[in-house]
Motif scaffolding. Structure first.
Motif, mmCIF file in Angstrom:
data_model
loop_
_atom_site.group_PDB
_atom_site.id
_atom_site.type_symbol
_atom_site.label_atom_id
_atom_site.label_comp_id
_atom_site.label_asym_id
_atom_site.label_seq_id
_atom_site.Cartn_x
_atom_site.Cartn_y
_atom_site.Cartn_z
ATOM 1 N N ALA A 23 49.797 41.359 40.595
ATOM 2 C CA ALA A 23 48.798 42.313 40.138
ATOM 3 C C ALA A 23 49.275 43.738 40.291
ATOM 4 O O ALA A 23 50.009 44.066 41.237
ATOM 5 C CB ALA A 23 47.504 42.126 40.920
ATOM 6 N N ALA A 24 48.841 44.573 39.359
ATOM 7 C CA ALA A 24 49.072 46.007 39.443
ATOM 8 C C ALA A 24 47.742 46.712 39.260
ATOM 9 O O ALA A 24 46.887 46.242 38.509
ATOM 10 C CB ALA A 24 50.048 46.444 38.356
ATOM 11 N N GLY A 25 47.549 47.784 40.009
ATOM 12 C CA GLY A 25 46.314 48.536 39.865
ATOM 13 C C GLY A 25 45.148 47.970 40.636
ATOM 14 O O GLY A 25 43.998 48.338 40.397
ATOM 15 N N SER A 29 43.535 40.911 47.481
ATOM 16 C CA SER A 29 42.819 40.432 48.659
ATOM 17 C C SER A 29 41.318 40.603 48.520
ATOM 18 O O SER A 29 40.546 39.981 49.248
ATOM 19 C CB SER A 29 43.309 41.157 49.917
ATOM 20 O OG SER A 29 43.069 42.546 49.796
ATOM 21 N N THR A 30 40.897 41.439 47.579
ATOM 22 C CA THR A 30 39.460 41.666 47.378
ATOM 23 C C THR A 30 38.908 40.906 46.191
ATOM 24 O O THR A 30 37.755 41.105 45.802
ATOM 25 C CB THR A 30 39.171 43.166 47.197
ATOM 26 O OG1 THR A 30 39.854 43.641 46.027
ATOM 27 C CG2 THR A 30 39.629 43.962 48.407
ATOM 28 N N TRP A 52 38.144 35.029 47.650
ATOM 29 C CA TRP A 52 38.736 36.326 47.937
ATOM 30 C C TRP A 52 39.392 36.344 49.316
ATOM 31 O O TRP A 52 40.423 36.992 49.518
ATOM 32 C CB TRP A 52 37.671 37.418 47.852
ATOM 33 C CG TRP A 52 36.636 37.327 48.951
ATOM 34 C CD1 TRP A 52 35.490 36.597 48.953
ATOM 35 C CD2 TRP A 52 36.700 37.986 50.217
ATOM 36 N NE1 TRP A 52 34.825 36.751 50.132
ATOM 37 C CE2 TRP A 52 35.539 37.601 50.938
ATOM 38 C CE3 TRP A 52 37.596 38.856 50.814
ATOM 39 C CZ2 TRP A 52 35.279 38.069 52.212
ATOM 40 C CZ3 TRP A 52 37.333 39.322 52.099
ATOM 41 C CH2 TRP A 52 36.175 38.926 52.774
ATOM 42 N N SER A 53 38.808 35.582 50.253
ATOM 43 C CA SER A 53 39.353 35.549 51.613
ATOM 44 C C SER A 53 40.544 34.612 51.740
ATOM 45 O O SER A 53 41.278 34.658 52.731
ATOM 46 C CB SER A 53 38.266 35.105 52.592
ATOM 47 O OG SER A 53 37.927 33.747 52.352
ATOM 48 N N GLY A 54 40.702 33.756 50.744
ATOM 49 C CA GLY A 54 41.756 32.745 50.828
ATOM 50 C C GLY A 54 41.336 31.530 51.622
ATOM 51 O O GLY A 54 42.115 30.594 51.788
ATOM 52 N N ASN A 73 48.630 37.914 50.311
ATOM 53 C CA ASN A 73 48.119 39.270 50.164
ATOM 54 C C ASN A 73 49.204 40.323 50.418
ATOM 55 O O ASN A 73 49.152 41.417 49.861
ATOM 56 C CB ASN A 73 46.942 39.494 51.102
ATOM 57 C CG ASN A 73 45.713 38.715 50.668
ATOM 58 O OD1 ASN A 73 45.534 38.436 49.473
ATOM 59 N ND2 ASN A 73 44.863 38.356 51.609
ATOM 60 N N SER A 74 50.177 39.997 51.240
ATOM 61 C CA SER A 74 51.239 40.960 51.515
ATOM 62 C C SER A 74 52.080 41.222 50.270
ATOM 63 O O SER A 74 52.669 42.300 50.127
ATOM 64 C CB SER A 74 52.118 40.462 52.651
ATOM 65 O OG SER A 74 52.848 39.308 52.258
ATOM 66 N N LYS A 75 52.112 40.242 49.366
ATOM 67 C CA LYS A 75 52.865 40.397 48.123
ATOM 68 C C LYS A 75 51.947 40.636 46.928
ATOM 69 O O LYS A 75 52.430 40.744 45.799
ATOM 70 C CB LYS A 75 53.721 39.156 47.877
ATOM 71 C CG LYS A 75 54.800 38.932 48.917
ATOM 72 C CD LYS A 75 55.651 37.727 48.593
ATOM 73 C CE LYS A 75 56.756 37.537 49.626
ATOM 74 N NZ LYS A 75 57.596 36.357 49.331
ATOM 75 N N ASN A 76 50.646 40.669 47.198
ATOM 76 C CA ASN A 76 49.669 40.866 46.129
ATOM 77 C C ASN A 76 49.866 39.861 44.998
ATOM 78 O O ASN A 76 49.842 40.195 43.813
ATOM 79 C CB ASN A 76 49.753 42.297 45.569
ATOM 80 C CG ASN A 76 48.400 42.835 45.142
ATOM 81 O OD1 ASN A 76 47.366 42.469 45.690
ATOM 82 N ND2 ASN A 76 48.414 43.733 44.161
ATOM 83 N N THR A 77 50.071 38.621 45.395
ATOM 84 C CA THR A 77 50.427 37.568 44.450
ATOM 85 C C THR A 77 49.650 36.289 44.755
ATOM 86 O O THR A 77 49.398 35.978 45.924
ATOM 87 C CB THR A 77 51.944 37.284 44.516
ATOM 88 O OG1 THR A 77 52.659 38.481 44.215
ATOM 89 C CG2 THR A 77 52.347 36.211 43.514
#
Length: 125
Positions: A23-25, A29-30, A52-54, A73-77
């Motif tokens: 994701a970009a922008g 995680s939310t 959203w929390s996984g 979430n650390s990789k936003n992936t």
């Protein structure tokens, strides 16, 4: 949020693939995240989703026990690990992001706010 799906390709039946959705922008995680798939002339159908929390995930009956959705979430992936692939899994796969904040992630396309472009998965018999 701009989503980018990747990882599709050609694989033999029984094989595995891992799809990724970056994701970009926005911060994934939310968002609750989902995967859908579509074949020509048919509607887009739900495959898997993660809250959203996984902490919670939902799967279509057709992929339970074979596919696993996860978030880093650390990789936003977000990932979709697909094992024991079958020819009927052949489709274009789409990732999507939802502002749905319930503990259970949504399974209907209408609940998703952002969509990535598809990535084609072809499973040969």
């Amino acid at each position: 949020v701009q989503l980018q799906a990747s990882g599709g390709g050609l694989v033999q039946a029984g094989g595995s693939l891992r799809l990724s959705c970056g994701a970009a922008g926005g911060t994934l995680s939310t968002y609750a995240m989902g995967w859908f798939r579509q074949t020509p002339g048919k509607e887009r159908v739900f495959v898997a989703a993660i809250s959203w929390s996984g902490g919670n995930a939902n799967y279509a009956d057709s992929v339970k026990g074979r596919f696993t959705v996860s978030k880093d979430n650390s990789k936003n992936t977000v990932y979709l690990q697909m094992n024991a692939l079958k020819p009927e899994d052949t489709a274009t796969y789409y990732c999507a992001a939802s502002r749905w904040m319930n503990s259970e992630p949504p399974t209907t396309a209408l609940r998703y706010d952002y969509w990535g472009q598809g990535t084609l998965v072809t499973v040969s018999s």
